[in-house]
Motif scaffolding. Structure first.
Motif, PDB file in Angstrom:
ATOM      1  N   TYR A  10       0.906  -1.260   0.132  1.00 39.91           N
ATOM      2  CA  TYR A  10       0.065   0.091   0.170  1.00 39.91           C
ATOM      3  C   TYR A  10       0.938   1.301  -0.017  1.00 39.91           C
ATOM      4  O   TYR A  10       0.181   2.404   0.145  1.00 39.91           O
ATOM      5  CB  TYR A  10      -1.098  -0.063   1.126  1.00 39.91           C
ATOM      6  CG  TYR A  10      -1.882  -1.203   1.089  1.00 39.91           C
ATOM      7  CD1 TYR A  10      -3.017  -1.067   0.121  1.00 39.91           C
ATOM      8  CD2 TYR A  10      -1.993  -2.138   1.882  1.00 39.91           C
ATOM      9  CE1 TYR A  10      -3.725  -2.027  -0.382  1.00 39.91           C
ATOM     10  CE2 TYR A  10      -2.872  -3.136   1.756  1.00 39.91           C
ATOM     11  CZ  TYR A  10      -3.867  -3.264   0.513  1.00 39.91           C
ATOM     12  OH  TYR A  10      -4.699  -4.195   0.304  1.00 39.91           O
ATOM     13  N   THR A  11       2.178   1.107  -0.363  1.00 39.36           N
ATOM     14  CA  THR A  11       3.027   2.317  -0.272  1.00 39.36           C
ATOM     15  C   THR A  11       3.987   2.185  -1.590  1.00 39.36           C
ATOM     16  O   THR A  11       4.548   1.394  -1.488  1.00 39.36           O
ATOM     17  CB  THR A  11       3.774   2.644   1.054  1.00 39.36           C
ATOM     18  OG1 THR A  11       2.546   2.634   2.091  1.00 39.36           O
ATOM     19  CG2 THR A  11       4.268   3.899   0.993  1.00 39.36           C
ATOM     20  N   LYS A  28       7.294   8.906  -0.230  1.00 36.85           N
ATOM     21  CA  LYS A  28       6.431   7.915  -0.272  1.00 36.85           C
ATOM     22  C   LYS A  28       5.064   8.305  -0.505  1.00 36.85           C
ATOM     23  O   LYS A  28       4.551   9.488  -0.454  1.00 36.85           O
ATOM     24  CB  LYS A  28       6.575   7.106   0.965  1.00 36.85           C
ATOM     25  CG  LYS A  28       6.106   7.760   2.350  1.00 36.85           C
ATOM     26  CD  LYS A  28       6.290   6.853   3.443  1.00 36.85           C
ATOM     27  CE  LYS A  28       5.968   7.373   4.837  1.00 36.85           C
ATOM     28  NZ  LYS A  28       5.886   6.495   5.962  1.00 36.85           N
ATOM     29  N   LYS A  29       4.183   7.445  -1.186  1.00 35.62           N
ATOM     30  CA  LYS A  29       2.939   7.787  -1.441  1.00 35.62           C
ATOM     31  C   LYS A  29       2.007   6.745  -1.424  1.00 35.62           C
ATOM     32  O   LYS A  29       2.298   5.551  -1.841  1.00 35.62           O
ATOM     33  CB  LYS A  29       2.533   8.426  -2.590  1.00 35.62           C
ATOM     34  CG  LYS A  29       1.322   8.935  -2.949  1.00 35.62           C
ATOM     35  CD  LYS A  29       1.180   9.601  -4.390  1.00 35.62           C
ATOM     36  CE  LYS A  29      -0.275  10.169  -4.764  1.00 35.62           C
ATOM     37  NZ  LYS A  29      -0.131  10.999  -6.100  1.00 35.62           N
ATOM     38  N   LEU A  30       0.770   6.800  -0.372  1.00 36.71           N
ATOM     39  CA  LEU A  30      -0.099   5.612  -0.082  1.00 36.71           C
ATOM     40  C   LEU A  30      -0.896   5.370  -1.585  1.00 36.71           C
ATOM     41  O   LEU A  30      -1.048   6.078  -2.328  1.00 36.71           O
ATOM     42  CB  LEU A  30      -0.938   5.825   0.866  1.00 36.71           C
ATOM     43  CG  LEU A  30      -0.541   5.933   2.346  1.00 36.71           C
ATOM     44  CD1 LEU A  30      -1.525   6.481   3.273  1.00 36.71           C
ATOM     45  CD2 LEU A  30       0.180   4.561   2.634  1.00 36.71           C
ATOM     46  N   ASP A 176      -6.979  -1.896  10.362  1.00 36.34           N
ATOM     47  CA  ASP A 176      -7.649  -1.391   9.144  1.00 36.34           C
ATOM     48  C   ASP A 176      -9.153  -1.635   9.261  1.00 36.34           C
ATOM     49  O   ASP A 176      -9.856  -0.805   8.814  1.00 36.34           O
ATOM     50  CB  ASP A 176      -6.981  -1.871   7.837  1.00 36.34           C
ATOM     51  CG  ASP A 176      -5.570  -1.094   7.583  1.00 36.34           C
ATOM     52  OD1 ASP A 176      -5.410   0.154   7.950  1.00 36.34           O
ATOM     53  OD2 ASP A 176      -4.515  -2.052   7.068  1.00 36.34           O
TER      54      ASP A 176
END
Length: 241
Positions: A10-11, A28-30, A176
């Motif tokens: 997820y990243t 970083k970006k989700l 989650d």
């Protein structure tokens, strides 16, 4: 200067590390997940990594007036250094890393995502000396809840042996699922943590142990019951966190 790339579940992540000064720049970006959903299919996650990775790399390199001279690229190629360990999402990082290495005529080193987690933890606390020692590490994430016996390895830097694990849900999955149940966006870790700060612990969490292993799905059931009983969301978040 070493470029590191990791495309986990997820990243989308990358980092530039200066071996002389010890300075590091990371970006970083989700991966985007639709509201109410608790995950992505591997095919969709792979597509999103391919879409996001150029922007993440551009953000990291934008810190330099002149493009830095890279000496090597390192990339997470699989979840663990074990036979059969494979997830399609890592292909996005591997293809990008190998392409950059080929264009720059520099080596490309492949490692495992789990080894990256352990090494990053050691780096962040200034204990890289432990790379030469035997120790216990805990890897807790959306797809992993494990106690690891970590030892030096000449080929892979570290060798991680699982000595205990969750037999059902992973801690990250629990966080989650409860977060989405409370109306938070996925992945919910950060938002659930912030929500818990204003909560009071409604009761002590109980986890089932089977030898050194554990089962945590019962915690999700307890959260669902508390929500039905009208327990406040911050208190449920406090229970999980």
């Amino acid at each position: 200067m070493i470029l590191g790339i990791d495309t986990s579940n997820y990243t989308t992540s990358c980092a530039l590390f200066d071996t002389q000064s010890g300075k590091m720049i990371s970006e970083k970006k989700l991966l985007p997940v639709k509201a109410g959903e608790v995950g992505l299919m591997q095919s969709q996650a792979l597509f999103e990594h391919i879409r996001q990775l150029p922007g993440v790399l551009e953000a990291a390199f934008s810190s330099f007036c002149q493009p830095p001279a890279l000496e090597a690229v390192c990339v997470s190629a699989k979840p663990r250094n074990q036979a059969g360990s494979y997830m399609p999402v890592f292909l996005a990082g591997v293809c990008t890393a190998k392409s950059i290495a080929a264009a720059q005529h520099i080596p490309c080193f492949e490692t495992a995502h789990q080894i990256g987690h352990v090494a990053a933890a050691l780096f962040s606390i200034g204990r890289l000396d432990l790379l030469q020692k035997k120790f216990i590490a805990f890897h807790v994430s959306g797809g992993t809840t494990e106690a690891l016996l970590v030892q030096p390895d000449e080929k892979h830097i570290l060798r991680c042996e699982i000595v205990a694990r969750s037999l059902d849900l992973k801690i990250g999955q629990l966080i989650d699922r409860v977060g989405v149940m409370l109306g938070l966006p996925f992945p919910a870790g950060g938002e659930l943590d912030r929500l818990s700060c204003s909560g009071k612990l409604p009761k002590k969490p109980k986890v089932t142990l089977k030898g050194a292993d554990c089962c945590v799905s019962g915690l999700q059931n307890q959260c669902e019951e508390m929500l039905k009983e009208g327990v406040l969301a911050p208190d449920i978040a406090k229970f999980v966190v």
